[in-house]
Motif scaffolding. Structure first.
Motif, mmCIF file in Angstrom:
data_model
loop_
_atom_site.group_PDB
_atom_site.id
_atom_site.type_symbol
_atom_site.label_atom_id
_atom_site.label_comp_id
_atom_site.label_asym_id
_atom_site.label_seq_id
_atom_site.Cartn_x
_atom_site.Cartn_y
_atom_site.Cartn_z
ATOM 1 N N LEU A 224 49.048 -8.432 51.347
ATOM 2 C CA LEU A 224 47.834 -7.978 52.590
ATOM 3 C C LEU A 224 46.747 -6.902 52.717
ATOM 4 C CD1 LEU A 224 47.347 -10.069 54.912
ATOM 5 C CD2 LEU A 224 48.666 -9.297 56.402
ATOM 6 N N THR A 225 45.557 -6.995 52.347
ATOM 7 C CA THR A 225 45.423 -5.707 52.536
ATOM 8 C C THR A 225 43.931 -6.285 53.946
ATOM 9 O OG1 THR A 225 44.237 -6.035 50.369
ATOM 10 C CG2 THR A 225 42.397 -4.909 51.324
ATOM 11 N N ILE A 226 43.697 -5.711 54.415
ATOM 12 C CA ILE A 226 42.202 -5.675 55.756
ATOM 13 C C ILE A 226 41.560 -4.522 55.532
ATOM 14 C CG2 ILE A 226 43.254 -5.289 58.428
ATOM 15 C CD1 ILE A 226 46.203 -5.866 58.416
ATOM 16 N N SER A 227 40.647 -4.776 55.300
ATOM 17 C CA SER A 227 39.345 -4.148 55.658
ATOM 18 C C SER A 227 38.645 -4.214 56.483
ATOM 19 C CB SER A 227 38.747 -4.948 54.605
ATOM 20 O OG SER A 227 38.464 -4.997 53.398
ATOM 21 N N GLY A 228 38.391 -3.386 57.023
ATOM 22 C CA GLY A 228 37.673 -2.174 58.299
ATOM 23 C C GLY A 228 38.730 -2.583 59.507
ATOM 24 N N LEU A 229 39.555 -2.166 59.415
ATOM 25 C CA LEU A 229 40.705 -1.890 59.901
ATOM 26 C C LEU A 229 40.293 -1.827 62.017
ATOM 27 C CD1 LEU A 229 43.869 -1.924 59.779
ATOM 28 C CD2 LEU A 229 44.193 0.597 60.239
ATOM 29 N N GLY B 20 38.101 1.044 60.877
ATOM 30 C CA GLY B 20 37.007 1.042 60.295
ATOM 31 C C GLY B 20 37.882 1.230 58.325
ATOM 32 N N GLN B 21 38.858 1.810 57.985
ATOM 33 C CA GLN B 21 39.554 2.484 56.953
ATOM 34 C C GLN B 21 40.286 0.444 56.459
ATOM 35 O OE1 GLN B 21 42.400 4.733 56.968
ATOM 36 N NE2 GLN B 21 42.534 5.714 55.009
ATOM 37 N N LYS B 22 40.237 0.518 55.119
ATOM 38 C CA LYS B 22 41.370 -0.408 54.298
ATOM 39 C C LYS B 22 42.193 0.054 54.044
ATOM 40 C CE LYS B 22 40.099 -0.962 50.124
ATOM 41 N NZ LYS B 22 39.754 -2.498 48.777
ATOM 42 N N THR C 19 50.673 -16.279 62.253
ATOM 43 C CA THR C 19 49.909 -16.594 60.661
ATOM 44 C C THR C 19 49.283 -16.262 60.556
ATOM 45 O OG1 THR C 19 52.029 -18.441 60.573
ATOM 46 C CG2 THR C 19 50.514 -18.171 58.925
ATOM 47 N N VAL C 20 49.187 -15.153 59.261
ATOM 48 C CA VAL C 20 47.609 -14.154 59.389
ATOM 49 C C VAL C 20 46.935 -14.738 57.442
ATOM 50 C CG1 VAL C 20 47.497 -12.478 60.856
ATOM 51 C CG2 VAL C 20 48.311 -12.123 58.710
ATOM 52 N N MET C 21 48.264 -15.146 56.840
ATOM 53 C CA MET C 21 47.323 -15.589 55.797
ATOM 54 C C MET C 21 48.407 -16.558 54.554
ATOM 55 S SD MET C 21 45.475 -14.846 53.104
ATOM 56 C CE MET C 21 44.424 -13.342 53.989
ATOM 57 N N ASP D 78 38.296 -12.622 58.510
ATOM 58 C CA ASP D 78 38.495 -12.622 56.782
ATOM 59 C C ASP D 78 38.341 -10.667 56.691
ATOM 60 O OD1 ASP D 78 34.164 -13.205 57.112
ATOM 61 O OD2 ASP D 78 35.217 -11.605 57.894
ATOM 62 N N ARG D 79 38.503 -9.826 58.197
ATOM 63 C CA ARG D 79 38.823 -8.280 57.165
ATOM 64 C C ARG D 79 40.264 -8.945 56.536
ATOM 65 N NH1 ARG D 79 38.793 -8.016 62.860
ATOM 66 N NH2 ARG D 79 40.641 -7.414 63.833
ATOM 67 N N PHE D 80 40.538 -9.802 56.272
ATOM 68 C CA PHE D 80 42.389 -9.854 56.048
ATOM 69 C C PHE D 80 41.902 -10.662 54.721
ATOM 70 C CE2 PHE D 80 45.527 -8.487 59.520
ATOM 71 C CZ PHE D 80 44.473 -8.583 60.945
ATOM 72 N N SER D 81 42.862 -10.208 53.839
ATOM 73 C CA SER D 81 42.465 -10.765 52.719
ATOM 74 C C SER D 81 43.954 -10.613 52.253
ATOM 75 C CB SER D 81 41.665 -10.020 51.764
ATOM 76 O OG SER D 81 42.071 -8.758 51.302
ATOM 77 N N GLY D 82 44.520 -11.819 50.723
ATOM 78 C CA GLY D 82 45.828 -11.757 50.334
ATOM 79 C C GLY D 82 45.796 -12.076 48.745
ATOM 80 N N SER D 83 46.590 -11.079 48.160
ATOM 81 C CA SER D 83 46.460 -11.423 46.744
ATOM 82 C C SER D 83 47.895 -11.526 46.198
ATOM 83 C CB SER D 83 45.805 -10.411 46.279
ATOM 84 O OG SER D 83 46.462 -9.003 46.000
#
Lengths: 109, 123
Positions: free
Chosen positions: A73-78, A15-17, A47-49, A60-65
Motif C-alpha cells: 500500500l503506497t501513500i503518495s503525498g502523505l 508530502g512524502q511517499k 477499507t482504503v484499498m 487517489d494518493r492511495f495505491s495498491g500493488s
C-alpha cells in the motif's frame, strides 16, 4: 503470530511517499487479492484499498500493488490525517480462513 | 447505503457464552457473492477474524476458535449472530461485524463494517 507480516511501524513527513508491505505465502497473497484497512484511534476500520482498486471516497494518493506473495500500500503525498494503523487481509485456502496482518502504525511527522 | 449494527451484552462472566447480533440495513443479507462475518480486536492489539457465514448458512471459522464459535443467519430479520462459548478474559475485545466480498484473484476484502461493540469478560 499473524499469518501475514507487516512492519510494526512506519513514519514519514507531510508530502512524502511511504510504502507499507504485507507478506504472506502462495496459499494466501499468492492466490488472492488483498484488502487494506485504515483504523484511526481505534475507531472502526475503513477499507482504503482492495487489490489495486480504490473504494469510493478514498483519495487517489492511495495505491495498491502486489508482487508474488507480497502486497503493498503506497501513500503518495502523505497527509496528517493519514496517521493511523493499517491492516492487510486476504483469504488463505489452506485453512479456509480470512487472515490478517499484525498491522502497521503509520506516524506522520 | 448499507449499514451494520452490533448489539448484545457488554459484560459476560467467565465460562459463559458471549452472544452478539448484527443487524443489516440498507441492503439484503441474502445478496449473492457476499459473506457476513465477525472480527474482533482485543485492547491494544490487532484485528482477528472470527468467522463468516453465507446467507445459505455455509460457515467458515477461525481454526483457533472453531471449537467455541457458532455463527448463524436469520434472513427474515436481516441479521446474523455470533455465539462464543466458554469465554475467558482473553476474549475481552471490541467485536465488529462486517460484510466481505467473495474472494477471488481480483477481489477479497471487507467493504462495510459496523461501529464495533466492546465486550468485557469479567466476574
Amino acid at each position: 503470530q499473524s499469518a501475514l507480516t507487516q512492519e510494526a511501524s512506519v513514519s514519514g513527513t507531510v508530502g512524502q511517499k511511504v510504502t507499507l508491505s504485507c507478506t504472506g505465502n502462495s496459499n494466501n497473497i499468492g492466490s488472492y487479492a488483498v484488502g487494506w484497512y485504515q483504523q484511526i484511534s481505534h475507531g472502526a476500520p475503513k477499507t482504503v484499498m482492495f487489490g489495486n482498486s480504490l473504494p469510493s471516497g478514498i483519495p487517489d494518493r492511495f495505491s495498491g500493488s502486489k508482487s508474488g506473495t507480497t502486497a503493498s500500500l503506497t501513500i503518495s503525498g502523505l497527509q496528517p490525517e493519514d496517521e493511523a494503523d493499517y491492516y492487510c487481509s486476504t483469504w488463505d485456502y489452506s485453512v479456509s480462513a480470512v487472515v490478517f496482518g499484525g498491522g502497521t502504525k503509520l506516524t506522520v511527522l | 447505503q448499507l449499514q451494520l449494527q452490533e448489539s448484545g451484552p457488554g459484560l459476560v462472566k467467565p465460562s459463559e457464552t458471549l452472544s452478539l447480533t448484527c443487524t443489516v440495513s440498507g441492503g439484503s443479507i441474502s445478496s449473492s457473492n457476499y459473506y457476513w462475518g465477525w472480527i474482533r480486536q482485543p485492547p491494544g492489539k490487532g484485528l482477528e477474524w472470527i468467522g463468516s457465514i453465507y446467507y445459505s448458512g455455509s460457515t467458515y471459522y477461525n481454526p483457533s476458535l472453531k471449537s467455541r464459535v457458532t455463527i448463524s443467519v436469520n434472513t427474515s430479520k436481516n441479521q446474523f449472530s455470533l455465539k462464543l462459548s466458554s469465554v475467558t478474559a482473553a476474549d475481552t475485545a471490541v467485536y465488529y461485524c462486517a460484510r466481505r466480498v467473495a474472494c477471488s484473484t481480483t477481489r477479497c476484502y471487507f467493504d462495510y463494517w459496523g461501529q464495533g461493540t466492546l465486550v468485557t469478560v469479567s466476574s
